[in-house]
Design a protein around this motif. Structure first.
Motif, mmCIF file in Angstrom:
data_model
loop_
_atom_site.group_PDB
_atom_site.id
_atom_site.type_symbol
_atom_site.label_atom_id
_atom_site.label_comp_id
_atom_site.label_asym_id
_atom_site.label_seq_id
_atom_site.Cartn_x
_atom_site.Cartn_y
_atom_site.Cartn_z
ATOM 1 N N ASN A 16 21.930 -23.593 26.767
ATOM 2 C CA ASN A 16 23.384 -24.699 26.656
ATOM 3 C C ASN A 16 24.176 -25.313 27.303
ATOM 4 O O ASN A 16 24.077 -26.972 26.620
ATOM 5 N N ALA A 17 24.033 -25.216 28.461
ATOM 6 C CA ALA A 17 25.083 -26.383 29.424
ATOM 7 C C ALA A 17 24.140 -27.821 30.523
ATOM 8 O O ALA A 17 24.404 -28.396 29.561
ATOM 9 N N PHE A 18 22.784 -26.744 30.299
ATOM 10 C CA PHE A 18 22.041 -28.191 31.445
ATOM 11 C C PHE A 18 20.583 -28.878 30.213
ATOM 12 O O PHE A 18 20.543 -29.483 30.758
ATOM 13 N N HIS A 19 20.528 -28.192 29.256
ATOM 14 C CA HIS A 19 19.163 -28.397 28.776
ATOM 15 C C HIS A 19 18.934 -30.162 28.423
ATOM 16 O O HIS A 19 18.715 -30.806 27.807
ATOM 17 N N PRO A 20 20.987 -29.570 27.403
ATOM 18 C CA PRO A 20 21.065 -31.634 27.505
ATOM 19 C C PRO A 20 21.037 -32.948 28.728
ATOM 20 O O PRO A 20 20.535 -33.826 27.713
ATOM 21 N N VAL A 21 21.617 -32.730 29.083
ATOM 22 C CA VAL A 21 22.106 -33.008 30.128
ATOM 23 C C VAL A 21 20.003 -33.607 30.477
ATOM 24 O O VAL A 21 19.547 -34.623 31.380
ATOM 25 N N LEU A 22 19.267 -32.199 30.901
ATOM 26 C CA LEU A 22 18.101 -33.085 31.502
ATOM 27 C C LEU A 22 17.237 -33.804 30.600
ATOM 28 O O LEU A 22 16.111 -34.317 30.251
ATOM 29 N N ALA A 23 17.148 -33.113 29.114
ATOM 30 C CA ALA A 23 16.274 -33.961 28.554
ATOM 31 C C ALA A 23 17.411 -35.754 28.655
ATOM 32 O O ALA A 23 16.169 -36.359 28.027
ATOM 33 N N LEU A 24 18.578 -35.990 28.210
ATOM 34 C CA LEU A 24 18.734 -36.914 28.079
ATOM 35 C C LEU A 24 18.340 -38.113 29.277
ATOM 36 O O LEU A 24 17.988 -39.265 29.024
ATOM 37 N N ALA A 25 18.529 -36.908 30.132
ATOM 38 C CA ALA A 25 18.038 -38.099 31.221
ATOM 39 C C ALA A 25 16.107 -37.971 31.354
ATOM 40 O O ALA A 25 15.614 -39.026 31.820
ATOM 41 N N ASN A 26 15.412 -37.716 30.881
ATOM 42 C CA ASN A 26 13.965 -37.770 30.352
ATOM 43 C C ASN A 26 13.911 -38.421 29.285
ATOM 44 O O ASN A 26 12.752 -38.998 28.994
ATOM 45 N N GLY A 27 14.631 -39.068 28.242
ATOM 46 C CA GLY A 27 14.316 -39.846 27.209
ATOM 47 C C GLY A 27 14.357 -39.348 26.009
ATOM 48 O O GLY A 27 14.405 -40.164 25.137
ATOM 49 N N LEU A 28 14.634 -37.786 25.701
ATOM 50 C CA LEU A 28 15.154 -37.728 24.656
ATOM 51 C C LEU A 28 15.913 -37.804 23.579
ATOM 52 O O LEU A 28 17.237 -38.149 24.554
ATOM 53 N N SER A 29 15.865 -37.590 22.174
ATOM 54 C CA SER A 29 17.164 -37.932 21.291
ATOM 55 C C SER A 29 18.081 -37.114 21.172
ATOM 56 O O SER A 29 17.580 -35.722 21.434
ATOM 57 N N LEU A 30 19.274 -37.524 21.066
ATOM 58 C CA LEU A 30 20.677 -36.208 20.273
ATOM 59 C C LEU A 30 19.783 -35.113 19.622
ATOM 60 O O LEU A 30 20.150 -34.072 18.773
ATOM 61 N N SER A 31 18.631 -35.946 18.335
ATOM 62 C CA SER A 31 18.607 -35.188 17.110
ATOM 63 C C SER A 31 17.420 -34.642 17.753
ATOM 64 O O SER A 31 17.484 -32.598 17.244
ATOM 65 N N GLN A 32 16.323 -35.075 18.836
ATOM 66 C CA GLN A 32 15.101 -34.023 19.251
ATOM 67 C C GLN A 32 16.537 -32.568 19.557
ATOM 68 O O GLN A 32 15.136 -31.772 19.759
ATOM 69 N N ILE A 33 17.131 -32.477 20.737
ATOM 70 C CA ILE A 33 17.558 -32.068 21.719
ATOM 71 C C ILE A 33 18.475 -31.158 20.537
ATOM 72 O O ILE A 33 18.029 -29.745 20.975
ATOM 73 N N GLY A 34 19.458 -31.389 19.218
ATOM 74 C CA GLY A 34 20.026 -30.560 18.609
ATOM 75 C C GLY A 34 18.493 -29.483 17.584
ATOM 76 O O GLY A 34 18.450 -28.606 17.509
ATOM 77 N N ILE A 35 17.218 -30.418 17.407
ATOM 78 C CA ILE A 35 16.264 -29.215 16.727
ATOM 79 C C ILE A 35 15.267 -28.628 18.140
ATOM 80 O O ILE A 35 15.732 -27.538 17.497
ATOM 81 N N LEU A 36 15.944 -28.717 19.093
ATOM 82 C CA LEU A 36 14.936 -27.935 19.725
ATOM 83 C C LEU A 36 16.044 -26.522 20.328
ATOM 84 O O LEU A 36 15.260 -25.380 20.241
ATOM 85 N N SER A 37 17.884 -26.949 20.527
ATOM 86 C CA SER A 37 18.231 -25.961 19.828
ATOM 87 C C SER A 37 18.632 -25.112 18.970
ATOM 88 O O SER A 37 18.712 -23.287 18.975
ATOM 89 N N SER A 38 17.930 -25.295 17.445
ATOM 90 C CA SER A 38 18.216 -24.850 16.557
ATOM 91 C C SER A 38 16.368 -23.807 16.211
ATOM 92 O O SER A 38 16.500 -22.943 15.562
ATOM 93 N N ILE A 39 15.487 -24.570 16.640
ATOM 94 C CA ILE A 39 14.594 -23.579 16.766
ATOM 95 C C ILE A 39 14.298 -22.701 17.578
ATOM 96 O O ILE A 39 14.179 -21.423 16.583
ATOM 97 N N ARG A 40 15.230 -23.047 18.926
ATOM 98 C CA ARG A 40 14.966 -21.256 20.251
ATOM 99 C C ARG A 40 15.941 -20.336 19.083
ATOM 100 O O ARG A 40 16.143 -19.203 18.931
ATOM 101 N N SER A 41 16.539 -21.248 18.354
ATOM 102 C CA SER A 41 18.265 -19.932 17.340
ATOM 103 C C SER A 41 17.207 -19.657 16.379
ATOM 104 O O SER A 41 17.166 -18.012 15.944
ATOM 105 N N LEU A 42 16.188 -20.183 15.614
ATOM 106 C CA LEU A 42 15.410 -20.267 14.154
ATOM 107 C C LEU A 42 14.985 -18.941 15.032
ATOM 108 O O LEU A 42 14.882 -17.617 14.099
ATOM 109 N N ALA A 43 13.732 -18.894 15.861
ATOM 110 C CA ALA A 43 13.015 -17.820 16.777
ATOM 111 C C ALA A 43 13.522 -16.985 17.058
ATOM 112 O O ALA A 43 12.870 -15.668 16.271
ATOM 113 N N SER A 44 14.691 -16.854 17.441
ATOM 114 C CA SER A 44 15.782 -15.470 17.926
ATOM 115 C C SER A 44 16.219 -14.641 16.624
ATOM 116 O O SER A 44 15.963 -13.517 16.800
ATOM 117 N N SER A 45 16.492 -15.582 15.238
ATOM 118 C CA SER A 45 17.053 -15.188 14.782
ATOM 119 C C SER A 45 15.598 -13.941 13.797
ATOM 120 O O SER A 45 15.986 -13.593 13.518
#
Length: 192
Positions: A16-45
């Protein structure tokens, strides 16, 4: 079980704290970062809902270590593919599945241990409440410690290296606790 819960939320705090930093530095968009976070939560739930069937056939205690290995391996891979949204999707699915199943297996292990303790002459009053408190404490400790530890490691070693160092260190702590408790569990199973 408490160490499993610390692992779950500490790794979650790192992501939660550092994936956005890493992803932004590597060119991912904010929406892509949000989608990845949601995918992880969806799989967990989602996996928690179906885990009851799985744990009818598989012992929670035996499944926990492979799940920690899966979760750790998936997180360790993240920096290598941080530039690709599509390659991170299966990784975030794996992290979510491991997290969801670890919450169930950790809880099952704790309640099984409490039940065995009662059968071996342990205290019966409030065993479920105490077990629940220990599980929740592990989650709280992981939630508090994860971002702090990740921040310290990131400051010293770099953000990408934190995705390797912290999950591996937490998995080693889990392994050491398991090894330390193995003689106690074996003695408890002989008594029960």
């Amino acid at each position: 079980a408490a160490v499993v819960m610390v692992y779950i939320n500490a790794v979650n705090g790192l992501i939660n704290a550092f994936h956005p930093v890493l992803a932004l530095a590597n060119g991912l968009s904010l929406s892509q970062i949000g989608i990845l976070s949601s995918i992880r939560s969806l799989a967990s739930s989602w996996v928690r809902l179906g885990s009851g069937v799985l744990f009818r056939w598989l012992d929670a205690d035996r499944l926990t270590t492979p799940l920690i290995v899966l979760g750790t391996a998936a997180v360790v891979i993240v920096p290598a593919v941080a530039w690709s949204f599509w390659l991170q999707i299966p990784i975030f699915v794996a992290v979510g599945l491991a997290r969801g199943l670890l919450r169930v297996s950790g809880s099952a292990m704790a309640f099984d241990a409490a039940r065995q303790s009662q059968g071996a002459g342990g205290a019966t009053n409030g065993a479920a409440g105490m077990t629940s408190a220990i599980i929740q404490s592990g989650l709280d400790i992981g939630k508090l410690a994860g971002p702090v530890l990740a921040g310290l490691v990131a400051q010293l070693a770099g953000v990408a290296q934190t995705f390797v160092i912290l999950p591996v260190a937490l998995a080693l702590v889990y392994s050491l606790v398991r090894i330390a408790l193995a003689p106690r569990r074996a003695a408890g199973s002989r008594l029960g």
